[in-house]
Write an enzyme that holds these catalytic residues in place. Structure first.
Site, PDB file in Angstrom:
ATOM      1  N   CYS A  10       0.820  -1.215   0.000  1.00 14.48           N
ATOM      2  CA  CYS A  10       0.000   0.000   0.000  1.00 14.48           C
ATOM      3  C   CYS A  10       0.856   1.267   0.000  1.00 14.48           C
ATOM      4  O   CYS A  10       2.055   1.234   0.275  1.00 14.48           O
ATOM      5  CB  CYS A  10      -0.956   0.001   1.187  1.00 14.48           C
ATOM      6  SG  CYS A  10      -0.137   0.262   2.758  1.00 14.48           S
ATOM      7  N   CYS A  24       0.891   3.806   2.104  1.00 15.72           N
ATOM      8  CA  CYS A  24       1.489   4.233   3.374  1.00 15.72           C
ATOM      9  C   CYS A  24       2.693   3.366   3.739  1.00 15.72           C
ATOM     10  O   CYS A  24       3.554   3.804   4.491  1.00 15.72           O
ATOM     11  CB  CYS A  24       0.458   4.304   4.496  1.00 15.72           C
ATOM     12  SG  CYS A  24      -0.392   2.789   4.884  1.00 15.72           S
TER      13      CYS A  24
END
Length: 143
Positions: free
Chosen positions: A50, A52
């Site tokens: 992802c 992040c």
């Protein structure tokens, strides 16, 4: 372009970033058991694909360890890729729900605490570095 080939490039880059930073990649449940039961402190970086993870967690993982205090061992599992290894690692994180990316600090095979995904995704890399280094100050020996 084949989507799986396209995604594999991202996975390979994510693996490379964390291992080049000095983390031992654990890809099997047996490797996890061996690594997480070692004496001393162990930082487990739960990697993922992802945004992040790439924008916050992996940069923080790479930079937090350049510090006077740090864990004895640095390891990583890859959520969504090495599923069995990740599940085995999570079995050690008693009291914490599955979360990725995240960081678990272990001491002598027991969970001390975690920095969970919601803390990673709401922070900057510098803030996560500071959180990790605070944990290192509290629980780790001088490097």
């Amino acid at each position: 372009m084949d989507f799986n080939i396209y995604m594999q490039d991202f996975v390979n880059q994510a693996r490379t970033e964390i291992t080049e930073a000095g983390y031992e990649e654990l890809t099997t449940p047996e490797e996890v058991d061996q690594a997480l039961t070692r004496e001393g402190t162990t930082l487990v970086a739960v990697n993922s694909i992802c945004g992040c993870a790439g924008g916050v967690a992996r940069p923080a993982a790479a930079n937090a360890i350049h510090y006077d205090y740090r864990p004895d061992h640095l390891v990583t599992v890859f959520a969504g890729q090495d599923r069995e290894a990740t599940e085995q690692a999570r079995s050690y994180f008693e009291g914490f729900p599955p979360s990725s990316p995240s960081f678990a600090l272990m001491k002598d095979g027991k969970i001390v605490t975690m920095i969970e995904r919601h803390e990673v995704e709401s922070s900057t890399p510098v803030e996560v570095v500071q959180q990790l280094q605070k944990l290192f100050d509290e629980h780790c020996e001088e490097y």
